[in-house]
Write an enzyme that holds these catalytic residues in place. Structure first.
Site, PDB file in Angstrom:
ATOM      1  N   ASN A  62       0.852  -1.199   0.000  1.00  0.00           N
ATOM      2  CA  ASN A  62       0.000   0.000   0.000  1.00  0.00           C
ATOM      3  C   ASN A  62       0.884   1.244   0.000  1.00  0.00           C
ATOM      4  O   ASN A  62       2.110   1.147  -0.069  1.00  0.00           O
ATOM      5  CB  ASN A  62      -0.949  -0.015   1.210  1.00  0.00           C
ATOM      6  CG  ASN A  62      -0.169  -0.113   2.502  1.00  0.00           C
ATOM      7  OD1 ASN A  62       0.605   0.776   2.840  1.00  0.00           O
ATOM      8  ND2 ASN A  62      -0.352  -1.214   3.220  1.00  0.00           N
ATOM      9  N   ASP A  68      -3.917  -6.484   4.902  1.00  0.00           N
ATOM     10  CA  ASP A  68      -4.917  -7.339   5.567  1.00  0.00           C
ATOM     11  C   ASP A  68      -4.850  -8.772   5.042  1.00  0.00           C
ATOM     12  O   ASP A  68      -5.197  -9.705   5.753  1.00  0.00           O
ATOM     13  CB  ASP A  68      -6.312  -6.753   5.360  1.00  0.00           C
ATOM     14  CG  ASP A  68      -6.468  -5.440   6.135  1.00  0.00           C
ATOM     15  OD1 ASP A  68      -6.076  -5.425   7.323  1.00  0.00           O
ATOM     16  OD2 ASP A  68      -6.913  -4.439   5.548  1.00  0.00           O
ATOM     17  N   LYS A 115       9.413 -16.625 -10.752  1.00  0.00           N
ATOM     18  CA  LYS A 115       8.611 -15.527 -11.289  1.00  0.00           C
ATOM     19  C   LYS A 115       7.464 -16.084 -12.133  1.00  0.00           C
ATOM     20  O   LYS A 115       7.689 -16.929 -13.026  1.00  0.00           O
ATOM     21  CB  LYS A 115       9.507 -14.636 -12.157  1.00  0.00           C
ATOM     22  CG  LYS A 115       8.804 -13.423 -12.687  1.00  0.00           C
ATOM     23  CD  LYS A 115       9.742 -12.588 -13.546  1.00  0.00           C
ATOM     24  CE  LYS A 115       8.965 -11.483 -14.228  1.00  0.00           C
ATOM     25  NZ  LYS A 115       9.745 -10.797 -15.244  1.00  0.00           N
ATOM     26  N   ASP A 119      -4.336  -9.997  12.815  1.00  0.00           N
ATOM     27  CA  ASP A 119      -4.479  -8.600  13.208  1.00  0.00           C
ATOM     28  C   ASP A 119      -3.505  -8.352  14.365  1.00  0.00           C
ATOM     29  O   ASP A 119      -3.718  -8.799  15.493  1.00  0.00           O
ATOM     30  CB  ASP A 119      -5.917  -8.288  13.615  1.00  0.00           C
ATOM     31  CG  ASP A 119      -6.119  -6.797  13.719  1.00  0.00           C
ATOM     32  OD1 ASP A 119      -5.395  -6.155  14.515  1.00  0.00           O
ATOM     33  OD2 ASP A 119      -6.957  -6.259  12.980  1.00  0.00           O
ATOM     34  N   ILE A 120      -2.410  -7.647  14.052  1.00  0.00           N
ATOM     35  CA  ILE A 120      -1.292  -7.523  15.003  1.00  0.00           C
ATOM     36  C   ILE A 120      -1.698  -6.745  16.249  1.00  0.00           C
ATOM     37  O   ILE A 120      -1.435  -7.169  17.383  1.00  0.00           O
ATOM     38  CB  ILE A 120      -0.096  -6.824  14.312  1.00  0.00           C
ATOM     39  CG1 ILE A 120       0.342  -7.621  13.087  1.00  0.00           C
ATOM     40  CG2 ILE A 120       1.060  -6.637  15.295  1.00  0.00           C
ATOM     41  CD1 ILE A 120       1.306  -6.900  12.162  1.00  0.00           C
ATOM     42  N   VAL A 121      -2.359  -5.611  16.035  1.00  0.00           N
ATOM     43  CA  VAL A 121      -2.679  -4.760  17.188  1.00  0.00           C
ATOM     44  C   VAL A 121      -3.698  -5.447  18.101  1.00  0.00           C
ATOM     45  O   VAL A 121      -3.592  -5.388  19.330  1.00  0.00           O
ATOM     46  CB  VAL A 121      -3.132  -3.342  16.710  1.00  0.00           C
ATOM     47  CG1 VAL A 121      -4.525  -3.340  16.134  1.00  0.00           C
ATOM     48  CG2 VAL A 121      -3.012  -2.326  17.820  1.00  0.00           C
ATOM     49  N   LYS A 132     -11.144  -4.127  18.286  1.00  0.00           N
ATOM     50  CA  LYS A 132      -9.735  -4.526  18.456  1.00  0.00           C
ATOM     51  C   LYS A 132      -9.283  -4.392  19.903  1.00  0.00           C
ATOM     52  O   LYS A 132      -8.107  -4.574  20.202  1.00  0.00           O
ATOM     53  CB  LYS A 132      -8.841  -3.704  17.522  1.00  0.00           C
ATOM     54  CG  LYS A 132      -9.172  -3.932  16.039  1.00  0.00           C
ATOM     55  CD  LYS A 132      -8.150  -3.284  15.125  1.00  0.00           C
ATOM     56  CE  LYS A 132      -8.541  -3.448  13.658  1.00  0.00           C
ATOM     57  NZ  LYS A 132      -7.429  -3.776  12.792  1.00  0.00           N
TER      58      LYS A 132
HETATM   59  O1  PMT Z   1       2.898   6.042   6.600  1.00  0.00           O
HETATM   60  P1  PMT Z   1       2.329   7.365   6.166  1.00  0.00           P
HETATM   61  O2  PMT Z   1       2.521   7.612   4.681  1.00  0.00           O
HETATM   62  O3  PMT Z   1       2.860   8.513   6.979  1.00  0.00           O
HETATM   63  O4  PMT Z   1       0.754   7.334   6.377  1.00  0.00           O
HETATM   64  C1  PMT Z   1       0.238   7.275   7.661  1.00  0.00           C
HETATM   65  C2  PMT Z   1      -0.909   6.268   7.755  1.00  0.00           C
HETATM   66  C3  PMT Z   1      -2.081   6.770   6.922  1.00  0.00           C
HETATM   67  C4  PMT Z   1      -0.473   4.887   7.264  1.00  0.00           C
HETATM   68  C5  PMT Z   1      -1.270   6.203   9.290  1.00  0.00           C
HETATM   69  O5  PMT Z   1      -1.665   7.455   9.733  1.00  0.00           O
HETATM   70  C6  PMT Z   1      -2.390   5.186   9.530  1.00  0.00           C
HETATM   71  O6  PMT Z   1      -3.574   5.466   9.409  1.00  0.00           O
HETATM   72  N1  PMT Z   1      -2.002   3.924   9.891  1.00  0.00           N
HETATM   73  C7  PMT Z   1      -2.914   2.792  10.021  1.00  0.00           C
HETATM   74  C8  PMT Z   1      -3.168   2.191   8.663  1.00  0.00           C
HETATM   75  C9  PMT Z   1      -4.126   1.019   8.711  1.00  0.00           C
HETATM   76  O7  PMT Z   1      -3.760  -0.047   8.324  1.00  0.00           O
HETATM   77  O8  PMT Z   1      -5.296   1.295   9.262  1.00  0.00           O
HETATM   78  P2  PMT Z   1      -6.503   0.186   9.364  1.00  0.00           P
HETATM   79  O9  PMT Z   1      -7.680   1.036   9.664  1.00  0.00           O
HETATM   80  O10 PMT Z   1      -6.526  -0.680   8.197  1.00  0.00           O
HETATM   81  O11 PMT Z   1      -6.081  -0.657  10.617  1.00  0.00           O
HETATM   82  C10 PMT Z   1      -6.514  -0.340  11.943  1.00  0.00           C
HETATM   83  C11 PMT Z   1      -5.411  -0.646  12.933  1.00  0.00           C
HETATM   84  O12 PMT Z   1      -5.112  -2.043  12.931  1.00  0.00           O
HETATM   85  C12 PMT Z   1      -4.095   0.046  12.655  1.00  0.00           C
HETATM   86  O13 PMT Z   1      -3.558   0.451  13.884  1.00  0.00           O
HETATM   87  C13 PMT Z   1      -3.237  -1.033  11.999  1.00  0.00           C
HETATM   88  O14 PMT Z   1      -1.855  -0.840  12.261  1.00  0.00           O
HETATM   89  C14 PMT Z   1      -3.752  -2.269  12.700  1.00  0.00           C
HETATM   90  N2  PMT Z   1      -3.650  -3.517  11.930  1.00  0.00           N
HETATM   91  C15 PMT Z   1      -4.336  -3.679  10.778  1.00  0.00           C
HETATM   92  C16 PMT Z   1      -4.264  -4.901  10.126  1.00  0.00           C
HETATM   93  C17 PMT Z   1      -3.480  -5.938  10.653  1.00  0.00           C
HETATM   94  N3  PMT Z   1      -3.367  -7.110  10.048  1.00  0.00           N
HETATM   95  N4  PMT Z   1      -2.792  -5.727  11.787  1.00  0.00           N
HETATM   96  C18 PMT Z   1      -2.866  -4.556  12.430  1.00  0.00           C
HETATM   97  O15 PMT Z   1      -2.220  -4.379  13.480  1.00  0.00           O
END
Ligand code: PMT
Length: 399
Positions: free
Chosen positions: A210, A279, A289, A306-308, A341
């Site tokens: 991404n 995701d 390849k 989902d890590i967090v 979460k």
């Molecule tokens: O890196 P930059 O260019 O500066 O941009 C910043 C940003 C837009 C990436 C940042 O501000 C931001 O929003 N980061 C979270 C991006 C994201 O994946 O958001 P989400 O809404 O999809 O996920 C929600 C939360 O779950 C996030 O804290 C994410 O880190 C976490 N997550 C998501 C999927 C996963 N498999 N594991 C996770 O821990």
């Protein structure tokens, strides 16, 4: 990003043999991103030429209190107001005594008296002079007036004596100057921060990813370190240099980031998940390849952990801050993620805009907890990171 980035620092040089090291201090401060002006005492000019320091700092060196030309440009009061920090290096025994007595008979003394900036001195003198009760009393008085005393070192001196009184090495002094800007709100706290994108391999040359640049996560790491925290930054592939004073763990895939995050969170106090974790990942990764024979290819994807969420459920004492990257209904989706979460707080940002969110230097966000909500209007990611650190400190009662 350094704590010294964009900081305005006056290097004041008093007349001692260690003055030759001031040139390196100026250079190192500039390398760390600080804007530097040099003020010399008349005695200092006997040890190092103003021209050297002018060439290094890129600005005229100030020396005279009554210099009409300087006063017409940046006079001593303006210089005193301009600075975020006044570093006197070397600070001789005589100069330290003159500070204690509030003398204003030289430009450097006058700036010291007039400045609202942080003041730090790097003592440099013979070991007997350093150990004399008069100097000890003077140092104690300056310290009571919140002047930071940086050093001195112990070792062989220019006069051949061995003992305390040598000015510290420029690299160490610059580290200590950076520490003067630390807010200390998160002192003693261990933070884990995830940043950047992850890459999910399709074959040896292709991947799913991404637009995350890592800027938000790296700014958070710098702000947390600036606030005194011990920071572990777990970063996907980005084009950013490692932030100062952080332990950087580079990772590539979501699985790598998961393993590194869980390991680091075992003895952490706070997790901030700013990474844009993919995701989904391909169910199988081709070992060679993939050839372009077919008109269409179906990629079977499976969900990444989902890590967090995993960290929040595994470590009940961890204070967990997530991010929500949304393109519509930002606050509603963010609140849903906060609950689902099991997070303590979430930072909601809109990633449909080009002036904020992914890859931009600025961001706009809303800080949301179960009981509070606060909008942060558009600002630099550096500033937003500091505001998020403040919000965390406030939640944890660390103000
Ligand atoms: O890196 P930059 O260019 O500066 O941009 C910043 C940003 C837009 C990436 C940042 O501000 C931001 O929003 N980061 C979270 C991006 C994201 O994946 O958001 P989400 O809404 O999809 O996920 C929600 C939360 O779950 C996030 O804290 C994410 O880190 C976490 N997550 C998501 C999927 C996963 N498999 N594991 C996770 O821990």
């Amino acid at each position: 990003m350094s704590t010294l980035s964009n900081k305005r620092i006056i290097v004041g040089i008093s007349g001692g043999i260690a003055a030759y090291k001031s040139a390196e201090i100026v250079r190192r401060l500039q390398d760390a991103g600080a804007e530097v002006r040099v003020v010399m005492s008349r005695g200092a000019e006997e040890f190092i030429r103003p021209l050297t320091l002018q060439a290094l700092s890129g600005h005229p060196v100030h020396a005279d209190l009554l210099d009409p030309e300087a006063e017409a440009g940046m006079g001593h009061i303006e210089l005193a107001r301009w600075a975020d920090l006044l570093l006197i290096a070397p600070a001789t025994a005589d100069f330290i005594a003159s500070m204690v007595h509030g003398r204003a008979n030289s430009l450097l003394n006058a700036i010291y008296l007039a400045t609202p900036a942080i003041v730090a001195v790097a003592p440099a003198m013979n070991q007997g002079m350093w150990s004399h009760p008069a100097t000890s009393d003077n140092i104690q008085q300056l310290s009571q007036r919140q002047v930071k005393i940086l050093g001195p070192d112990t070792g062989v001196q220019a006069c051949g004596d061995i003992g305390p009184g040598r000015m510290q090495q420029p690299a160490r002094l610059v580290e200590q100057v950076a520490d003067c800007f630390a807010t200390g709100k998160l002192s003693g706290k261990r933070l884990v921060i995830t940043a950047g994108p992850t890459r999910e391999a399709i074959d040896p040359v292709r991947y799913i990813s991404n637009h995350s640049s890592g800027k938000m996560g790296y700014a958070l790491a710098a702000a947390a370190a600036e606030a005194g925290a011990e920071v572990t930054l777990i970063s996907g592939p980005v084009n950013l240099g490692p932030p100062d004073r952080c332990k950087l763990i580079p990772v590539v895939s979501a699985a790598d980031m998961h393993n590194a995050t869980i390991a680091a969170c075992a003895d952490a106090d706070i997790l901030i998940a700013a990474a844009a974790v993919a995701d989904y990942r391909p169910v199988s990764v081709a070992t060679q390849k993939i050839k372009k024979h077919a008109d269409a290819v179906n990629l079977e994807l499976e969900k990444n952990v989902d890590i967090v969420s995993a960290a929040a459920s595994q470590f009940s004492d961890l204070y967990v801050v997530g991010f929500a990257a949304e393109t519509q209904d930002v606050e509603r989706y963010a609140r849903d993620k906060l609950e689902r979460k099991n997070l303590d707080a979430i930072v909601a940002n809109d990633v449909s805009r080009s002036d904020v969110g992914f890859n931009s230097d600025n961001n706009e966000a809303r800080w949301i907890t179960a009981t509070a909500s606060k909008a942060f209007s558009i600002r630099s990611k550096t500033q937003l990171a500091r505001d998020i650190v403040d919000a965390i400190a406030e939640q944890l009662g660390l103000q």
